[in-house]
Every structure is written in C-alpha cells, then in structure tokens.
Scaffold this active site. Structure first.
Site, PDB file in Angstrom:
ATOM      1  N   ASP A  34      50.964  42.849  31.264  1.00  0.00           N
ATOM      2  CA  ASP A  34      50.957  41.775  30.269  1.00  0.00           C
ATOM      3  C   ASP A  34      51.565  40.513  30.905  1.00  0.00           C
ATOM      4  O   ASP A  34      52.598  40.602  31.579  1.00  0.00           O
ATOM      5  CB  ASP A  34      51.765  42.201  29.039  1.00  0.00           C
ATOM      6  CG  ASP A  34      51.473  41.344  27.823  1.00  0.00           C
ATOM      7  OD1 ASP A  34      51.005  41.886  26.816  1.00  0.00           O
ATOM      8  OD2 ASP A  34      51.712  40.108  27.873  1.00  0.00           O
ATOM      9  N   ILE A  35      50.908  39.361  30.716  1.00  0.00           N
ATOM     10  CA  ILE A  35      51.423  38.131  31.349  1.00  0.00           C
ATOM     11  C   ILE A  35      52.614  37.541  30.597  1.00  0.00           C
ATOM     12  O   ILE A  35      53.239  36.611  31.091  1.00  0.00           O
ATOM     13  CB  ILE A  35      50.352  37.023  31.522  1.00  0.00           C
ATOM     14  CG1 ILE A  35      49.574  36.802  30.246  1.00  0.00           C
ATOM     15  CG2 ILE A  35      49.477  37.281  32.717  1.00  0.00           C
ATOM     16  CD1 ILE A  35      48.731  35.537  30.303  1.00  0.00           C
ATOM     17  N   GLU A  98      46.055  39.642  18.417  1.00  0.00           N
ATOM     18  CA  GLU A  98      45.679  38.293  18.881  1.00  0.00           C
ATOM     19  C   GLU A  98      44.484  38.320  19.817  1.00  0.00           C
ATOM     20  O   GLU A  98      43.732  37.355  19.894  1.00  0.00           O
ATOM     21  CB  GLU A  98      46.872  37.621  19.562  1.00  0.00           C
ATOM     22  CG  GLU A  98      48.020  37.366  18.588  1.00  0.00           C
ATOM     23  CD  GLU A  98      49.218  36.684  19.227  1.00  0.00           C
ATOM     24  OE1 GLU A  98      49.250  36.566  20.462  1.00  0.00           O
ATOM     25  OE2 GLU A  98      50.122  36.294  18.464  1.00  0.00           O
ATOM     26  N   VAL A  99      44.340  39.406  20.589  1.00  0.00           N
ATOM     27  CA  VAL A  99      43.189  39.558  21.483  1.00  0.00           C
ATOM     28  C   VAL A  99      42.362  40.717  20.930  1.00  0.00           C
ATOM     29  O   VAL A  99      42.865  41.842  20.795  1.00  0.00           O
ATOM     30  CB  VAL A  99      43.631  39.833  22.933  1.00  0.00           C
ATOM     31  CG1 VAL A  99      42.405  40.051  23.821  1.00  0.00           C
ATOM     32  CG2 VAL A  99      44.466  38.674  23.468  1.00  0.00           C
ATOM     33  N   HIS A 103      43.616  47.418  22.594  1.00  0.00           N
ATOM     34  CA  HIS A 103      44.620  47.589  23.646  1.00  0.00           C
ATOM     35  C   HIS A 103      45.872  48.223  23.077  1.00  0.00           C
ATOM     36  O   HIS A 103      46.222  48.022  21.917  1.00  0.00           O
ATOM     37  CB  HIS A 103      44.962  46.254  24.324  1.00  0.00           C
ATOM     38  CG  HIS A 103      45.408  45.167  23.398  1.00  0.00           C
ATOM     39  ND1 HIS A 103      44.528  44.440  22.639  1.00  0.00           N
ATOM     40  CD2 HIS A 103      46.644  44.684  23.112  1.00  0.00           C
ATOM     41  CE1 HIS A 103      45.207  43.546  21.925  1.00  0.00           C
ATOM     42  NE2 HIS A 103      46.494  43.692  22.184  1.00  0.00           N
ATOM     43  N   HIS A 105      49.989  48.492  24.055  1.00  0.00           N
ATOM     44  CA  HIS A 105      51.108  48.004  24.852  1.00  0.00           C
ATOM     45  C   HIS A 105      51.996  49.190  25.219  1.00  0.00           C
ATOM     46  O   HIS A 105      52.284  50.039  24.375  1.00  0.00           O
ATOM     47  CB  HIS A 105      51.991  47.046  24.035  1.00  0.00           C
ATOM     48  CG  HIS A 105      51.308  45.809  23.568  1.00  0.00           C
ATOM     49  ND1 HIS A 105      51.548  44.581  24.120  1.00  0.00           N
ATOM     50  CD2 HIS A 105      50.406  45.595  22.578  1.00  0.00           C
ATOM     51  CE1 HIS A 105      50.843  43.658  23.492  1.00  0.00           C
ATOM     52  NE2 HIS A 105      50.134  44.252  22.549  1.00  0.00           N
TER      53      HIS A 105
HETATM   54  P1  AMP Z   1      48.198  41.344  20.668  1.00  0.00           P
HETATM   55  O1  AMP Z   1      46.704  41.201  20.425  1.00  0.00           O
HETATM   56  O2  AMP Z   1      49.023  40.851  19.539  1.00  0.00           O
HETATM   57  O3  AMP Z   1      48.575  42.711  21.124  1.00  0.00           O
HETATM   58  O4  AMP Z   1      48.596  40.325  21.843  1.00  0.00           O
HETATM   59  C1  AMP Z   1      47.847  40.205  23.029  1.00  0.00           C
HETATM   60  C2  AMP Z   1      48.712  40.497  24.234  1.00  0.00           C
HETATM   61  O5  AMP Z   1      47.928  40.190  25.365  1.00  0.00           O
HETATM   62  C3  AMP Z   1      49.987  39.675  24.345  1.00  0.00           C
HETATM   63  O6  AMP Z   1      51.081  40.541  24.638  1.00  0.00           O
HETATM   64  C4  AMP Z   1      49.707  38.715  25.497  1.00  0.00           C
HETATM   65  O7  AMP Z   1      50.857  38.409  26.245  1.00  0.00           O
HETATM   66  C5  AMP Z   1      48.697  39.497  26.308  1.00  0.00           C
HETATM   67  N1  AMP Z   1      47.790  38.676  27.092  1.00  0.00           N
HETATM   68  C6  AMP Z   1      47.057  37.631  26.674  1.00  0.00           C
HETATM   69  N2  AMP Z   1      46.295  37.131  27.672  1.00  0.00           N
HETATM   70  C7  AMP Z   1      46.554  37.901  28.758  1.00  0.00           C
HETATM   71  C8  AMP Z   1      46.088  37.889  30.119  1.00  0.00           C
HETATM   72  N3  AMP Z   1      45.199  36.991  30.561  1.00  0.00           N
HETATM   73  N4  AMP Z   1      46.576  38.828  30.958  1.00  0.00           N
HETATM   74  C9  AMP Z   1      47.485  39.743  30.533  1.00  0.00           C
HETATM   75  N5  AMP Z   1      47.962  39.804  29.269  1.00  0.00           N
HETATM   76  C10 AMP Z   1      47.508  38.892  28.389  1.00  0.00           C
END
Ligand code: AMP
Length: 138
Positions: A34-35, A98-99, A103, A105
């Site tokens: 995670d970035i 958010e994405v 996924h 974590h």
């Molecule tokens: P969520 O959908 O709430 O689980 O959040 C998305 C997660 O993806 C967050 O923890 C971000 O830090 C992570 N994230 C977003 N863009 C990237 C990326 N390009 N590479 C790695 N992690 C990412």
C-alpha cells in the site's frame, strides 16, 4: 451496484500501466505494498480478474484471494516480528471502499502501537525495504 470500472487504479497496476511494489503473484492473485501504509508492511491482496468487492466476487475469486491473504499474513508477521495482524476489507463507498477492485489489507501490528492516520503517502524507499523483508520471509 455499479459495474466494474476497468480503469480503476488496481486494474491499471494489474495491466502494468502504473507501478506498484509487487511482493507476490500467482495466476489468480497479486500482493503489493500500500502506498499509504498505516503500519510498516501494509500490504494489499487482489484477484487478477475483475470484481468490485465481496458482493460481486465469485467463490473462486474469494477462495484464491483468501489463500494469498493467509500466505502473506504469515510472511508479514514473521518479517516484522509482529504481535498480530489487522486484516481489513471494505465494500462500496458506504463501507469505506475507495478503490473499486476487490482488495484485502494486511497490516502487521505490535502491542500498544496504533495505526497511522489514513491518507498519508509513505516513503517509497522504506516501502521497498519492507517489501524485501516480506519477500524474504515467504
Ligand atoms: P480502500 O478502498 O478504502 O481500501 O482504500 C484503497 C487503498 O488503496 C488505500 O489504503 C490506498 O492507500 C491504497 N492505494 C491507492 N492507490 C494505490 C496505489 N497506486 N498503489 C498502492 N496502494 C494504493
């Protein structure tokens, strides 16, 4: 529920269109750092095939992802001599997602140490070093 968006950031990572610090991959799953790490060693595990989240994922996608979550959890706990792990997974915006590519974590945890606040970019050199430690433990 909205359709899967093939231009979400994790789909771009899978296609190699944007960089990621990859830690493990097989034909069905990818694990990368995670970035915005909320703990050292914060990883994400995704299926290589499209789905938004648990709600539209197939049993096969979920099974594959959970197998990799287990593998990376054991490695991350060893790599950081962690006392425990937090595993998080969010579904749709109301659920904190958010994405919109499924996924999980994986967050190594130490007794008495709080998670860092969300939304803070990590140091890429530190993230790369953390990825090396997890790869070595795999
Ligand atoms: P969520 O959908 O709430 O689980 O959040 C998305 C997660 O993806 C967050 O923890 C971000 O830090 C992570 N994230 C977003 N863009 C990237 C990326 N390009 N590479 C790695 N992690 C990412």
């Amino acid at each position: 529920m909205q359709a899967y968006d093939p231009d979400n950031v994790f789909a771009k990572i899978l296609r190699g269109e944007i960089p990621a610090t990859r830690v493990y991959e097989d034909s069905d799953t990818l694990a990368f750092m995670d970035i915005m790490p909320r703990s050292d060693g914060h990883l994400l595990v995704i299926p290589t095939t499209p789905c938004r989240n648990v709600l539209d994922a197939s049993p096969a996608q979920l099974e594959a992802v959970i197998r990799t979550v287990k593998k990376l959890s054991v490695a991350a706990k060893a790599a950081f001599a962690a006392d425990g792990l937090t595993i998080q997974q969010f579904n749709e915006a109301a659920g904190g997602q958010e994405v919109f590519h499924l996924h999980f974590h994986i967050l190594p945890r130490h007794d008495g140490v709080a998670l860092r606040a969300p939304g803070q970019m990590g140091d890429m050199a530190a993230i790369a070093a953390h990825a090396d430690k997890i790869r070595a433990a795999l």
